[in-house]
Design an enzyme around this catalytic site. Structure first.
Site, PDB file in Angstrom:
ATOM      1  N   GLY A   1      -1.705   4.977  -4.478  1.00 60.48           N
ATOM      2  CA  GLY A   1      -1.645   3.805  -5.343  1.00 60.48           C
ATOM      3  C   GLY A   1      -0.533   3.782  -6.369  1.00 60.48           C
TER       4      GLY A   1
ATOM      5  N   TYR B   1       0.846  -1.196   0.000  1.00 59.23           N
ATOM      6  CA  TYR B   1       0.000   0.000   0.000  1.00 59.23           C
ATOM      7  C   TYR B   1       0.877   1.239   0.000  1.00 59.23           C
ATOM      8  CZ  TYR B   1       1.000   0.610   5.022  1.00 59.23           C
ATOM      9  OH  TYR B   1       1.619   0.808   6.231  1.00 59.23           O
ATOM     10  N   CYS B   2       0.297   2.345  -0.444  1.00 63.62           N
ATOM     11  CA  CYS B   2       0.978   3.644  -0.400  1.00 63.62           C
ATOM     12  C   CYS B   2      -0.103   4.721  -0.277  1.00 63.62           C
ATOM     13  CB  CYS B   2       1.860   3.856  -1.632  1.00 63.62           C
ATOM     14  SG  CYS B   2       0.987   3.723  -3.206  1.00 63.62           S
ATOM     15  N   THR B   3       0.219   5.964  -0.563  1.00 65.44           N
ATOM     16  CA  THR B   3      -0.735   7.059  -0.344  1.00 65.44           C
ATOM     17  C   THR B   3      -1.943   6.986  -1.273  1.00 65.44           C
ATOM     18  OG1 THR B   3       1.131   8.475   0.285  1.00 65.44           O
ATOM     19  CG2 THR B   3      -0.967   9.564  -0.148  1.00 65.44           C
TER      20      THR B   3
ATOM     21  N   ILE C   1      -4.155   4.610   0.638  1.00 69.35           N
ATOM     22  CA  ILE C   1      -4.747   4.954   1.933  1.00 69.35           C
ATOM     23  C   ILE C   1      -5.948   5.888   1.765  1.00 69.35           C
ATOM     24  CG2 ILE C   1      -4.292   6.043   4.171  1.00 69.35           C
ATOM     25  CD1 ILE C   1      -1.273   5.308   3.620  1.00 69.35           C
TER      26      ILE C   1
END
Length: 343
Positions: free
Chosen positions: A202, A198-200, A227
């Site tokens: 995508g 996961y990241c901020t 997220i």
């Protein structure tokens, strides 16, 4: 024809204040084959400037990466323009969890070699051969599985103030630093476990998932929309939130609250705190976590040396900076011996 900003950030902030209209903070990305990024860049600037769009947009042969704000009243027109571009039709827009009319104060559309610097020079690497996307519900179920390894693809200063429960949070400064480190650490899990990232928003996971598939990982997944989209789905669907703390964002807000948990500490006194700031000394500009008490005591500086420098006149400060080599190193993200309580 104007293809650049003419207003300063201060002037733009005053205009936004005077207009008194709500703005929406949005981010999106799309990998695509763009033949002439410069022409595409100019096309975007001309059209978005007319809609009063502000933000930071990168365009490259491999696609587009955008973080921006647009007046709420112009959102439909902005969306219609996106839909007029074939590869951006139906692109997912990540709407910020917390809105701020001054999240961006200039429109910057830049042509880059890549929309996401990865340090990779592999002609056999196919960025479109990505892992499986997971919605919030599927993501929660997947990370609860003991056969899953959940990895945060963001940098250390991002995960420090917020991350998913049980996630691996690599101590890295950049995305390009993380790729080889994670691959080495998870070598034994290439075939037997689920790799969930996961990241901020995508974009980092999109590229990382394709890269790890290329490197032999068999079961690769990513949190769709990152997220930001996870938080929206959790609220809309009444799901259990598995994210602790704040989500770091790359605009003037620096973070948006996802849960009330404070999992980090002030880098100067050690008290619980998750508020990022930049050192007031422009020759330093260090990003670090500082509580209100230390901000008042240190005049928003990271050290006594910087505190002394900002006490000087503007001309004296300018003279001290003269001749100094300004590189990205002066914008260190929380890496300094002056930060006694940096984890």
């Amino acid at each position: 024809m104007q293809l650049y900003n003419k207003l300063s950030a201060k002037e733009r902030a005053a205009l936004i204040e005077e207009a008194g209209k709500d703005r929406m903070t949005i981010s999106f990305y799309q990998y695509a084959n763009i033949g002439n990024p410069q022409i595409f860049r100019d096309h975007l600037f001309i059209n978005w400037d007319q809609l009063d769009v502000l933000g930071r947009i990168y365009v490259a042969h491999e696609g587009i990466n955008a973080q921006l704000s647009v007046p709420a009243e112009n959102f439909n027109a902005f969306k219609a323009h996106l839909e007029s571009i074939s590869f951006l039709n139906d692109v997912r827009l990540n709407i910020a969890v917390e809105q701020d009319n001054k999240s961006f104060l200039k429109l910057k559309v830049k042509v880059r070699n890549k929309i996401l610097a990865d340090g990779l020079n592999d002609s056999t690497f196919d960025v479109t051969n990505i892992g499986k996307h997971l919605g919030a519900k599927e993501f929660n179920e997947m990370i609860a599985d003991e056969n899953t390894v959940c990895v945060d693809m963001r940098n250390h200063y991002e995960s420090e103030i917020g991350h998913f429960k049980g996630a691996i949070t690599p101590d890295v400064d950049t995305f390009r630093d993380s790729l080889d480190i994670i691959e080495a650490d998870l070598e034994k899990d290439k075939e037997g476990k689920n790799l969930v990232m996961y990241c901020t928003g995508g974009i980092r996971c999109e590229k990382a998932s394709a890269y790890y598939k290329h490197k032999g990982f068999k079961n690769v997944f990513q949190l769709e929309g990152g997220i930001i989209e996870y938080t929206r789905q959790v609220k809309e669907e009444g799901l259990e939130n598995q994210f602790l703390g704040k989500n770091f964002v790359f605009d003037h807000r620096l973070a948006e609250e996802i849960s009330s948990d404070i999992i980090s500490n002030c880098h100067q006194c050690g008290e619980p705190c998750d508020t990022h700031t930049n050192c007031e000394n422009m020759a330093c500009h260090l990003l670090f976590i500082q509580c209100k008490s230390c901000a008042e005591k240190m005049n928003n500086c990271c050290s006594d040396d910087c505190k002394s420098i900002i006490a000087l006149s503007f001309e004296e400060q300018k003279e001290l900076r003269k001749g100094a080599f300004a590189s990205n190193k002066i914008y260190k993200k929380g890496r300094s011996e002056n930060l006694k309580f940096k984890k």
